[in-house]
Design a protein around this motif. Structure first.
Motif, PDB file in Angstrom:
ATOM      1  N   GLY A 166       0.826  -1.188   0.000  1.00 52.35           N
ATOM      2  CA  GLY A 166       0.000   0.000   0.000  1.00 52.35           C
ATOM      3  C   GLY A 166       0.864   1.243   0.000  1.00 52.35           C
ATOM      4  N   ARG A 167       0.310   2.326  -0.565  1.00 47.42           N
ATOM      5  CA  ARG A 167       1.053   3.585  -0.627  1.00 47.42           C
ATOM      6  C   ARG A 167       0.254   4.683   0.074  1.00 47.42           C
ATOM      7  N   GLY A 168       0.136   5.857  -0.552  1.00 50.21           N
ATOM      8  CA  GLY A 168      -0.497   6.992   0.083  1.00 50.21           C
ATOM      9  C   GLY A 168      -1.955   6.762   0.453  1.00 50.21           C
ATOM     10  N   ILE A 169      -2.443   7.549   1.417  1.00 46.32           N
ATOM     11  CA  ILE A 169      -3.801   7.428   1.952  1.00 46.32           C
ATOM     12  C   ILE A 169      -4.443   8.810   2.007  1.00 46.32           C
ATOM     13  N   VAL A 170      -5.727   8.881   1.676  1.00 50.20           N
ATOM     14  CA  VAL A 170      -6.518  10.080   1.945  1.00 50.20           C
ATOM     15  C   VAL A 170      -7.803   9.671   2.660  1.00 50.20           C
ATOM     16  N   LEU A 171      -8.289  10.557   3.507  1.00 50.93           N
ATOM     17  CA  LEU A 171      -9.522  10.326   4.250  1.00 50.93           C
ATOM     18  C   LEU A 171     -10.588  11.296   3.764  1.00 50.93           C
ATOM     19  N   MET A 172     -11.735  10.745   3.375  1.00 56.35           N
ATOM     20  CA  MET A 172     -12.891  11.535   2.995  1.00 56.35           C
ATOM     21  C   MET A 172     -13.931  11.439   4.111  1.00 56.35           C
ATOM     22  N   ARG A 173     -15.092  12.056   3.900  1.00 61.06           N
ATOM     23  CA  ARG A 173     -16.084  12.123   4.977  1.00 61.06           C
ATOM     24  C   ARG A 173     -16.466  10.735   5.490  1.00 61.06           C
ATOM     25  N   ASP A 174     -16.671   9.790   4.590  1.00 62.10           N
ATOM     26  CA  ASP A 174     -17.061   8.451   5.036  1.00 62.10           C
ATOM     27  C   ASP A 174     -16.318   7.354   4.276  1.00 62.10           C
ATOM     28  N   GLU A 175     -15.182   7.694   3.690  1.00 62.04           N
ATOM     29  CA  GLU A 175     -14.368   6.716   2.960  1.00 62.04           C
ATOM     30  C   GLU A 175     -12.897   6.980   3.203  1.00 62.04           C
ATOM     31  N   VAL A 176     -12.118   5.917   3.158  1.00 64.02           N
ATOM     32  CA  VAL A 176     -10.661   6.012   3.155  1.00 64.02           C
ATOM     33  C   VAL A 176     -10.176   5.383   1.865  1.00 64.02           C
ATOM     34  N   PHE A 177      -9.253   6.075   1.178  1.00 65.92           N
ATOM     35  CA  PHE A 177      -8.662   5.542  -0.045  1.00 65.92           C
ATOM     36  C   PHE A 177      -7.173   5.313   0.190  1.00 65.92           C
ATOM     37  N   VAL A 178      -6.703   4.146  -0.233  1.00 65.43           N
ATOM     38  CA  VAL A 178      -5.284   3.829  -0.152  1.00 65.43           C
ATOM     39  C   VAL A 178      -4.815   3.429  -1.545  1.00 65.43           C
ATOM     40  N   ALA A 179      -3.640   3.903  -1.924  1.00 67.11           N
ATOM     41  CA  ALA A 179      -3.100   3.606  -3.246  1.00 67.11           C
ATOM     42  C   ALA A 179      -2.344   2.289  -3.241  1.00 67.11           C
ATOM     43  N   SER A 180      -2.501   1.532  -4.324  1.00 64.49           N
ATOM     44  CA  SER A 180      -1.579   0.444  -4.651  1.00 64.49           C
ATOM     45  C   SER A 180      -0.794   0.920  -5.872  1.00 64.49           C
TER      46      SER A 180
END
Length: 335
Positions: free
Chosen positions: A55-69
């Protein structure tokens, strides 16, 4: 406080080479964890040190988390149930990502470019380092031509940009990127060199503070650097190995989840698979505190103004397992 971090396990099989972890920071209890690896298109990568792994970078949204592959942004709810996947033809070697109001900025290290995509993956804005006249003049990179209309997600696993553009940060409407191999920080639109210093080679991450500083991880010297964005000069450094509890982690030599043939191959080829205190992952919590990631996979809480170690969490005893992405709620970026 809830902390999300991603890991990379060098040398491990792709499906076991990284995960997204949700952690309650107060109790240090792992709330959930999910393996992270690129699924479609499938990646076949001979680079056992890193490459398409983890996994790489992460961002947090209001009700979701996104992580990069390597080539995708994987979405989850806050219980780590999968929601959706975002991709783009020029997601290749994704490293750090940054949430803004109308989309997500991504750094595609293999291509030497950053782009802002909307929440469906459509390109809204882009910058290609190798095409920039200032980069060509000041850094003289090797010629690197990309067909920008092609699907490049798997095209540059072995032949990739040597700038190692690995970070994207946004501050006061300007975009900042780091060139790991040159120890350089650039500000974009228009392109300007903020700092270029051989002592910054190995730079990774990069978050801006309220004091007009850019905090940077020096991956190879286990150091957090505070760079003055006005002068481009280093104001101070926090050497993590000076903390006794961190220094003990530097002695770790255990290797996790690496097949014997991979260990032998890397030994013969003299490719280093483990590097204790390899420093990646950075999250600014408030006007004095940050979270920093190191190997073996550990998260440190620091006062970046006084240089104090405030708290820590260690996930792994494997020197080949490192933190990569790191975010928290609450933090400067959330909500």
């Amino acid at each position: 406080m809830q902390v999300f971090f991603s890991t990379v396990v060098r040398g491990a099989p792709l499906e076991e080479a990284g995960e997204l972890v949700a952690l309650d920071w107060g109790t240090k209890k792992i709330l959930n964890r999910m393996p992270i690896y690129p699924v479609y298109p499938a990646v076949s990568d001979r680079n056992t040190r890193g490459g398409g792994r983890g996994g790489r970078g992460i961002v947090l949204m209001r009700d979701e988390v996104f992580v990069a592959s390597y080539h995708s942004l994987h979405g989850f709810d806050y219980n780590l149930n999968g929601t959706r996947t975002i991709s783009n033809p020029n997601f290749a070697g994704l490293h750090e990502i940054k949430l803004v109001e109308d989309g997500i900025w991504t750094s595609s290290t293999a291509l030497g470019m950053v782009q802002k995509v909307d929440f469906d993956g459509k390109t809204l804005q882009e910058w290609w380092a190798h095409d920039d006249p200032l980069v060509q003049k000041e850094f003289a990179p090797e010629p690197f031509v990309v067909d920008k209309t092609a699907d490049n997600r798997l095209a540059y696993l072995e032949d990739f940009s040597k700038l190692h553009l690995n970070n994207v940060e946004v501050h006061n409407g300007r975009v900042y990127v780091c060139f790991n191999h040159h120890g350089a920080v650039l500000r974009l639109f228009p392109t300007e060199i903020v700092s270029r210093d051989a002592a910054l080679k190995g730079c990774h991450n990069g978050v801006v503070t309220d004091d007009n500083e850019l905090l940077i991880n020096d991956s190879h010297r286990h150091t957090v650097v505070a760079l003055d964005l006005g002068t481009g000069q280093v104001k101070r450094r926090i050497n993590l190995i000076e903390f006794p509890i961190v220094a003990r982690l530097a002695e770790v030599s255990e290797v996790k989840r690496v097949p014997a043939w991979v260990q032998f191959r890397n030994f013969v080829m003299r490719k280093r698979m483990t590097r204790p205190l390899f420093t990646r992952g950075l999250c600014r919590l408030d006007d004095s505190r940050i979270l920093v990631g190191i190997s073996p996979a550990s998260v440190l809480e620091l006062n970046y103004k006084t240089g104090e170690l405030l708290d820590r969490f260690t996930l792994s005893t494997g020197a080949n397992e490192c933190i990569h992405g790191l975010e928290a709620r609450p933090s400067v970026d959330f909500p």
